[in-house]
Design an enzyme around this catalytic site. Structure first.
Site, PDB file in Angstrom:
ATOM      1  N   ALA A  64       0.858  -1.193   0.000  1.00 20.95           N
ATOM      2  CA  ALA A  64       0.000   0.000   0.000  1.00 20.95           C
ATOM      3  C   ALA A  64       0.890   1.238   0.000  1.00 20.95           C
ATOM      4  CB  ALA A  64      -0.880  -0.018   1.242  1.00 20.95           C
ATOM      5  N   GLY A 105       0.633  -5.036   1.050  1.00 19.61           N
ATOM      6  CA  GLY A 105      -0.503  -5.119   0.133  1.00 19.61           C
ATOM      7  C   GLY A 105      -0.123  -5.710  -1.213  1.00 19.61           C
ATOM      8  N   GLU A 108      -0.191  -9.338  -0.680  1.00 20.10           N
ATOM      9  CA  GLU A 108      -1.591  -9.724  -0.493  1.00 20.10           C
ATOM     10  C   GLU A 108      -2.319  -9.791  -1.843  1.00 20.10           C
ATOM     11  OE1 GLU A 108      -1.898  -6.605   2.573  1.00 20.10           O
ATOM     12  OE2 GLU A 108      -2.985  -8.093   3.737  1.00 20.10           O
ATOM     13  N   GLU A 128       3.928  -5.109   7.606  1.00 23.76           N
ATOM     14  CA  GLU A 128       3.023  -4.132   8.229  1.00 23.76           C
ATOM     15  C   GLU A 128       3.304  -3.948   9.713  1.00 23.76           C
ATOM     16  OE1 GLU A 128       2.172  -6.359   5.986  1.00 23.76           O
ATOM     17  OE2 GLU A 128       0.690  -5.555   4.598  1.00 23.76           O
TER      18      GLU A 128
HETATM   19  C1  3H9 Z   1       0.360  -2.141   3.583  1.00 25.57           C
HETATM   20  O1  3H9 Z   1       0.649  -2.677   2.545  1.00 25.57           O
HETATM   21  C2  3H9 Z   1      -1.001  -2.234   4.196  1.00 25.57           C
HETATM   22  C3  3H9 Z   1      -1.842  -3.334   3.645  1.00 25.57           C
HETATM   23  O2  3H9 Z   1      -1.593  -4.554   4.294  1.00 25.57           O
HETATM   24  C4  3H9 Z   1      -3.321  -3.059   3.840  1.00 25.57           C
HETATM   25  C5  3H9 Z   1      -3.827  -1.841   3.216  1.00 25.57           C
HETATM   26  C6  3H9 Z   1      -5.333  -1.756   3.272  1.00 25.57           C
HETATM   27  N1  3H9 Z   1       4.639   3.400  -0.013  1.00 25.57           N
HETATM   28  O3  3H9 Z   1      13.403   1.961   1.167  1.00 25.57           O
HETATM   29  P1  3H9 Z   1      13.863   2.677  -0.071  1.00 25.57           P
HETATM   30  C7  3H9 Z   1       9.438   4.800  -1.083  1.00 25.57           C
HETATM   31  S1  3H9 Z   1       1.457  -1.171   4.438  1.00 25.57           S
HETATM   32  C8  3H9 Z   1       5.115   4.596  -0.382  1.00 25.57           C
HETATM   33  O4  3H9 Z   1      14.851   3.752   0.079  1.00 25.57           O
HETATM   34  P2  3H9 Z   1      14.945   0.187  -1.050  1.00 25.57           P
HETATM   35  C9  3H9 Z   1      10.394   5.267  -0.008  1.00 25.57           C
HETATM   36  O5  3H9 Z   1       9.763   6.200   0.848  1.00 25.57           O
HETATM   37  C10 3H9 Z   1       2.895  -1.161   3.423  1.00 25.57           C
HETATM   38  N2  3H9 Z   1       6.423   4.822  -0.609  1.00 25.57           N
HETATM   39  O6  3H9 Z   1      14.355   1.662  -1.204  1.00 25.57           O
HETATM   40  C11 3H9 Z   1      11.504   5.868  -0.838  1.00 25.57           C
HETATM   41  O7  3H9 Z   1      11.087   7.152  -1.239  1.00 25.57           O
HETATM   42  P3  3H9 Z   1      12.116   8.366  -1.346  1.00 25.57           P
HETATM   43  C12 3H9 Z   1       3.671  -2.402   3.602  1.00 25.57           C
HETATM   44  C13 3H9 Z   1       7.255   3.786  -0.455  1.00 25.57           C
HETATM   45  O8  3H9 Z   1      15.196  -0.279  -2.428  1.00 25.57           O
HETATM   46  C14 3H9 Z   1      11.544   4.978  -2.062  1.00 25.57           C
HETATM   47  O9  3H9 Z   1      10.282   4.311  -2.090  1.00 25.57           O
HETATM   48  N3  3H9 Z   1       4.924  -2.299   2.896  1.00 25.57           N
HETATM   49  C15 3H9 Z   1       6.819   2.527  -0.080  1.00 25.57           C
HETATM   50  O10 3H9 Z   1      16.041   0.160  -0.050  1.00 25.57           O
HETATM   51  C16 3H9 Z   1      12.629   3.937  -2.009  1.00 25.57           C
HETATM   52  O11 3H9 Z   1      12.546   3.241  -0.778  1.00 25.57           O
HETATM   53  C17 3H9 Z   1       6.059  -1.894   3.470  1.00 25.57           C
HETATM   54  O12 3H9 Z   1       6.092  -1.629   4.654  1.00 25.57           O
HETATM   55  C18 3H9 Z   1       5.430   2.345   0.144  1.00 25.57           C
HETATM   56  N4  3H9 Z   1       4.917   1.160   0.497  1.00 25.57           N
HETATM   57  O13 3H9 Z   1      13.756  -0.689  -0.429  1.00 25.57           O
HETATM   58  C19 3H9 Z   1       7.255  -1.843   2.569  1.00 25.57           C
HETATM   59  N5  3H9 Z   1       7.881   1.699  -0.007  1.00 25.57           N
HETATM   60  O14 3H9 Z   1      13.067   7.964  -2.425  1.00 25.57           O
HETATM   61  C20 3H9 Z   1       8.062  -0.637   2.884  1.00 25.57           C
HETATM   62  C21 3H9 Z   1       8.951   2.441  -0.334  1.00 25.57           C
HETATM   63  O15 3H9 Z   1      11.235   9.522  -1.676  1.00 25.57           O
HETATM   64  N6  3H9 Z   1       9.162  -0.454   1.954  1.00 25.57           N
HETATM   65  N7  3H9 Z   1       8.584   3.688  -0.623  1.00 25.57           N
HETATM   66  O16 3H9 Z   1      12.765   8.457   0.009  1.00 25.57           O
HETATM   67  C22 3H9 Z   1      10.311  -1.132   2.017  1.00 25.57           C
HETATM   68  O17 3H9 Z   1      10.476  -2.037   2.822  1.00 25.57           O
HETATM   69  C23 3H9 Z   1      11.403  -0.721   1.089  1.00 25.57           C
HETATM   70  O18 3H9 Z   1      11.150   0.615   0.717  1.00 25.57           O
HETATM   71  C24 3H9 Z   1      11.546  -1.581  -0.186  1.00 25.57           C
HETATM   72  C25 3H9 Z   1      12.573  -0.894  -1.113  1.00 25.57           C
HETATM   73  C26 3H9 Z   1      12.052  -2.968   0.218  1.00 25.57           C
HETATM   74  C27 3H9 Z   1      10.237  -1.701  -0.907  1.00 25.57           C
END
Ligand code: 3H9
Length: 705
Positions: A64, A105, A108, A128
């Site tokens: 998400a 998400g 999911e 999450e």
């Molecule tokens: C969810 O899914 C809820 C659902 O279950 C239910 C809903 C109803 N959204 O970490 P990085 C941005 S909750 C928006 O440096 P990497 C991040 O801010 C979500 N932005 O890169 C950054 O922006 P900026 C569950 C996101 O390669 C840029 O992407 N998911 C999101 O080291 C690069 O990120 C998570 O908790 C996002 N979801 O790692 C996953 N994700 O360049 C969270 C990233 O402006 N994310 N950004 O600073 C991660 O674990 C890592 O970012 C990921 C990439 C592994 C994806």
């Protein structure tokens, strides 16, 4: 359907739906709309029998869109629930083709597809919990149905992305391939469409039954673990409740329970704080005035000056990162001791199974001990970690200037001193920077990167890039006494000492702030770090006229040689070989004597006052640090306190905590403390920015929800 968000192409009778929302294909409203439109098109497209869902940008989806959380778009339709329901209702098979990551998400969504195929390098997970949430788009109901209860608990409570290979024995993936992902996915889609045409039902995880003979035992064990390991976090127990519903109720009832608990968690302060931390972590790596891809200098070798606890701790970081590391000392004995300390650290890791003998040998082979500055002349980066004294540091930098090659970065690990003054003894101040590591330097995540008045942009960019390489959280600070962290901790310590004067005991203060969530109270912390360190700094600050009221009791404690754990006595007593802090009658007597000599009335302090005075002292100084542009942003200050000073993560850091209290009330309480008899009114004058925010109802962290 928005063409730039979703690309819909045909491979025979299979639609390949490629979705994009760079950089991680987070499932924001616009993308959800485009995906819903693509699924509708697929369902009504008589020319196709099946579809493949694949993420663009080399990854499936990061989940998400967290940036959307707190905005109305987060729950606007089509939601993730809508997309998952569309997949459930589809009469044509849909295959998720996963490369990169499928998280939250995103995973999911893949679980709602009828089949999954992944590249062997891909990772999946439900992180999450790290945002104080639970997987709220069916993950708590579908994952246990496909990998079992125990596996699902591990994935959801751990929150870490896991390599897909870990699930090779479960039916989670139809195939795990090393290449040609789309071809493999299309093959599975065609086979599945043929089976449907032959009258077989579509495979849906939601229809699977959970068979777990020891459900009660597993859930009880998980609950007990969650209660101790995640005491201040509500999400883990809610996740276990959802898993229980998955095993004992219908799919619809389980989903209803999941949605109810998800929405509840979404509104908690813990989740808001953890979401703030997620963005704070990433924002800290951005430097004002530096482009993201700024030029950096090559660093293939590092020299550390000083083989004491700090110097050797710093060296270990670079050895771990595979970088050749010189260690310089003036005396052979001290140098040998330093090398021995490094080896002992690695031996300890070997014994605990955290390192193997091969890696230990590799790392030690990168270490080059030397007694001679000529031996480090070719180093790309030099980090000075000598005694915290300006004259000593100036001498080291003059020598470095004379001996080290041009173009090398010259860094000081000073924790308080003026980096510009240190730079000024060299003929190359643009190459000088502060790299303030925290003790133990091989363990603590924080690195304050101190930008001097003349530090060159590429030196700063190199330091930030290097910090990432050695896995530190780098936060940029301007030059001032103590930079961000220690300048603020001085105010916190001053309050702790003032409260002793007023009637509190060290153990009462420590207990109150530890209950608030700090890893360690100020007195236990000072005993661990060494009371002489603060004493040394205070003596300099007395001489410079920076402190008006001497810390009488703390100074007297040091005059008695009670430096803390290392001398077996400090604010507390310690038994040999044991770090347990025991209240000390000697300290109690000393405090009584000094209070009597000061002739101040003593009163009882409540926990609320202790906590507020300590934390609001941090907040007030943090606000001043922001006003002076020493810190770039409030969230950077939070990162300093979360990664370097044991501030409770679930409160999001001091500045975010101030926002959660409300700046109006923070200011109101500061004024109440200023009005106490004998109070330091200058100390409790709220920073101008806080007064302004209190008047306008604004927030200091910019309202990150
Ligand atoms: C969810 O899914 C809820 C659902 O279950 C239910 C809903 C109803 N959204 O970490 P990085 C941005 S909750 C928006 O440096 P990497 C991040 O801010 C979500 N932005 O890169 C950054 O922006 P900026 C569950 C996101 O390669 C840029 O992407 N998911 C999101 O080291 C690069 O990120 C998570 O908790 C996002 N979801 O790692 C996953 N994700 O360049 C969270 C990233 O402006 N994310 N950004 O600073 C991660 O674990 C890592 O970012 C990921 C990439 C592994 C994806």
């Amino acid at each position: 359907m928005s063409a730039d968000l979703v690309e819909y192409t045909l491979r025979g009778r299979v639609a390949v739906i490629r979705f994009a929302n760079p950089p991680v294909n987070s499932l924001g409203l616009a993308l959800r709309r485009a995906l819903a439109a693509a699924l509708e098109r697929m369902s009504g497209d008589a020319a196709i029998d099946a579809a493949v869902l694949v993420g663009a940008n080399g990854t499936f989806s990061g989940g998400a869109d967290i940036k959307e959380f707190g905005a109305p778009e987060a729950f606007m339709g089509p939601s993730l629930w809508s997309l998952n329901s569309m997949l459930d209702e589809s009469t044509k098979p849909v295959v998720a083709a996963i490369e990169g990551v499928a998280l939250g998400g995103g995973f999911e969504l893949a679980l709602s597809c009828h089949h999954r195929v992944a590249l062997s390098s891909a990772k999946v997970g439900l992180p999450e919990v790290k945002l104080g949430l639970l997987p709220g788009a069916g993950g708590t109901q579908r994952l246990p149905r496909i990998i079992g209860i125990e596996g699902a608990i591990n994935v959801m409570l751990g929150g870490e992305p896991a390599p897909v290979g870990l699930f090779a024995k479960s039916p989670l993936f139809d195939a795990i391939v090393d290449a040609d992902l789309i071809t493999a996915a299309c093959g599975i889609a065609e086979k599945s469409a043929a089976a449907v045409a032959a009258g077989q039902p579509l495979r849906r995880i939601r229809d699977a039954k959970i068979r777990e003979p020891d459900l009660e035992g597993l859930l009880q064990f998980a609950r007990n673990t969650a209660k101790t390991a995640f005491k201040d976090y509500p999400a883990p127990l809610a996740i276990i409740d959802c898993i229980q519903a998955a095993a004992t109720k219908s799919f619809e009832e389980g989903i209803a329970e999941e949605q109810r608990l998800f929405k509840g968690l979404f509104l908690t302060d813990v989740s808001a704080a953890l979401r703030h931390v997620f963005f704070a972590e990433r924002a800290a790596s951005r430097v004002d005035g530096l482009p993201k891809n700024a030029a950096v200098r090559t660093v293939e070798s590092v020299a550390i000056i000083g083989a004491g606890t700090m110097g050797t701790g710093i060296a270990i970081n670079f050895l771990n990162a595979g970088i050749r590391t010189y260690l310089l000392e003036v005396g052979k004995e001290a140098l040998d001791r330093g090398v021995e300390r490094i080896r002992a650290t690695y031996d300890g890791q070997l014994k605990k199974g955290k390192l193997d003998a091969g890696k230990l040998a590799q790392r030690m082979a990168l270490l080059v001990p030397t007694l001679d500055y000529a031996g480090i002349a070719s180093a790309d980066l030099v980090i000075e970690a000598v005694f915290e004294d300006m004259a000593v540091k100036e001498k080291v930098f003059a020598t470095l200037d004379a001996t080290v090659k041009q173009g090398a970065i010259l860094a000081t690990n000073t924790s308080t001193l003026d980096v510009d003054r240190i730079a000024a003894v060299t003929r190359r101040p643009a190459d000088v920077i502060g790299l303030h590591f925290f003790s133990p330097a091989n363990v603590m995540r924080l690195l304050e990167v101190v930008r001097g008045a003349k530090t060159a942009p590429d030196v700063l960019a190199t330091a930030m890039a290097l910090a990432k390489k050695i896995r530190k959280t780098a936060v940029v600070s301007g030059v001032c006494d103590g930079f961000i962290g220690n300048r603020m901790i001085n105010q916190y310590s001053a309050q702790a000492l003032a409260m002793i004067d007023e009637g509190a005991s060290p153990q009462q203060i420590d207990a109150a702030i530890e209950k608030f969530g700090f890893a360690m109270g100020p007195f236990r912390m000072s005993d661990l770090a060494g009371n002489d360190i603060g004493w040394h700094i205070r003596k300099r600050q007395y001489a410079e006229g920076k402190i008006s009221t001497p810390a009488v009791i703390a100074d007297a404690l040091c005059e008695l040689g009670r430096f803390g754990q290392k001398t077996g006595a400090g604010w507390y007593d310690y038994k040999p070989g044991d770090r347990t802090a025991h209240p000390s009658s000697v300290v109690g007597k000393l405090i009584d004597e000094k209070r009597a000599a000061a002739g101040r009335p003593i009163r009882k302090l409540e926990s609320r006052e202790i906590i507020e005075r300590l934390v609001f002292a941090l907040v007030n100084e943090g606000a001043r640090i922001l006003e002076e542009k020493i810190a770039q942003r409030a969230s950077d200050i939070d990162m300093v306190y979360l990664t370097g000073y044991g501030f409770p993560i679930w409160r999001g850091g001091p500045m975010r905590y101030a926002d959660s209290v409300g700046i109006y009330d923070v200011v109101r309480r500061m004024r109440a403390y200023a009005a106490l008899p004998g109070a330091d009114t200058a100390f409790w004058t709220p920073a101008a920015s806080l007064q302004r925010l209190a008047a306008t109802g604004g927030s200091i962290t910019g309202g990150a929800a």
